[in-house]
Design a protein around this motif. Structure first.
Motif, mmCIF file in Angstrom:
data_model
loop_
_atom_site.group_PDB
_atom_site.id
_atom_site.type_symbol
_atom_site.label_atom_id
_atom_site.label_comp_id
_atom_site.label_asym_id
_atom_site.label_seq_id
_atom_site.Cartn_x
_atom_site.Cartn_y
_atom_site.Cartn_z
ATOM 1 N N ARG A 57 0.831 -1.208 0.000
ATOM 2 C CA ARG A 57 0.000 0.000 0.000
ATOM 3 C C ARG A 57 0.857 1.247 0.000
ATOM 4 N NH1 ARG A 57 -4.717 -0.146 4.331
ATOM 5 N NH2 ARG A 57 -4.615 2.028 3.675
ATOM 6 N N ILE A 58 0.696 2.053 -1.013
ATOM 7 C CA ILE A 58 1.527 3.235 -1.165
ATOM 8 C C ILE A 58 1.320 4.213 -0.013
ATOM 9 C CG2 ILE A 58 -0.125 4.519 -2.589
ATOM 10 C CD1 ILE A 58 2.296 5.398 -4.317
ATOM 11 N N ASP A 59 0.124 4.260 0.553
ATOM 12 C CA ASP A 59 -0.140 5.217 1.643
ATOM 13 C C ASP A 59 0.472 4.785 2.968
ATOM 14 O OD1 ASP A 59 -3.607 4.309 2.449
ATOM 15 O OD2 ASP A 59 -1.835 3.096 2.050
ATOM 16 N N GLU A 60 1.069 3.591 2.995
ATOM 17 C CA GLU A 60 1.764 3.138 4.204
ATOM 18 C C GLU A 60 3.245 3.514 4.201
ATOM 19 O OE1 GLU A 60 0.636 1.763 6.975
ATOM 20 O OE2 GLU A 60 -1.428 1.876 6.256
ATOM 21 N N TYR A 61 3.669 4.197 3.165
ATOM 22 C CA TYR A 61 5.073 4.602 3.068
ATOM 23 C C TYR A 61 5.207 6.082 3.386
ATOM 24 C CZ TYR A 61 6.170 0.019 1.407
ATOM 25 O OH TYR A 61 6.340 -1.339 1.332
ATOM 26 N N GLU A 62 6.178 6.358 4.226
ATOM 27 C CA GLU A 62 6.273 7.695 4.807
ATOM 28 C C GLU A 62 7.338 8.568 4.141
ATOM 29 O OE1 GLU A 62 6.896 7.383 8.992
ATOM 30 O OE2 GLU A 62 6.456 9.497 9.369
ATOM 31 N N TYR A 63 8.430 7.944 3.749
ATOM 32 C CA TYR A 63 9.534 8.705 3.161
ATOM 33 C C TYR A 63 9.886 8.124 1.803
ATOM 34 C CZ TYR A 63 10.044 10.656 7.808
ATOM 35 O OH TYR A 63 9.809 11.290 9.004
ATOM 36 N N TRP A 64 10.322 9.019 0.908
ATOM 37 C CA TRP A 64 10.597 8.644 -0.477
ATOM 38 C C TRP A 64 11.932 9.201 -0.936
ATOM 39 C CZ3 TRP A 64 7.161 5.657 -3.285
ATOM 40 C CH2 TRP A 64 5.941 5.410 -2.659
ATOM 41 N N GLY A 65 12.603 8.436 -1.797
ATOM 42 C CA GLY A 65 13.804 8.926 -2.431
ATOM 43 C C GLY A 65 13.461 9.797 -3.622
ATOM 44 N N GLN A 66 14.496 10.267 -4.294
ATOM 45 C CA GLN A 66 14.302 11.181 -5.421
ATOM 46 C C GLN A 66 14.049 10.442 -6.734
ATOM 47 O OE1 GLN A 66 17.217 10.227 -4.350
ATOM 48 N NE2 GLN A 66 18.365 9.750 -6.218
#
Length: 124
Positions: free
Chosen positions: A107-116
């Motif tokens: 689930r994409i909404d369970e991810y808090e931080y993202w790389g570039q």
């Protein structure tokens, strides 16, 4: 401050391989599941693979099953995505992401931080 830095993208012919890396910093790495997502031009960002904090549990979207392998080296705060038998439809910007907790999820909404993001282009 959590930071995720991807590398390893590039241009490859169909049938070739690439290995993406993502180095995380900012909080205790082993406590958090990690994932890879991708986004092609004009399309929504989609789940590719996830791995639990311990590395024992993994999951993949159907289209990459048997071709991609996600792994993590907790001593290096790094996750990897080994991509084999690449197809033109795998072309996209690939993002690593850190989840809110230890349990891995698609689930994409369970991810808090993202790389570039890192660009992968597969030529036919």
């Amino acid at each position: 401050q959590v930071q995720l830095v991807e590398s390893g993208g590039g241009l490859v012919q169909a049938g070739g391989s690439l290995r993406l890396s993502c180095v995380a910093s900012g909080r205790l790495f082993t406590r958090y599941a990690m994932g890879w997502f991708r986004q092609a031009p004009g399309k929504e960002r989609e789940f590719v693979a996830h791995i639990s904090g311990s590395g024992e549990l993994t999951g993949y979207t159907d289209s990459v099953e048997e071709r991609f392998t996600i792994s993590r080296d907790n001593a290096k705060n790094t996750i990897y995505l080994q991509m084999n038998s690449l197809k033109p439809e795998d072309s996209a910007t690939y993002y690593c992401a850190e989840a809110r907790g230890m349990v891995s999820t698609s689930r994409i909404d369970e991810y808090e931080y993202w790389g570039q993001g890192t660009q992968v282009t597969v030529s036919s």
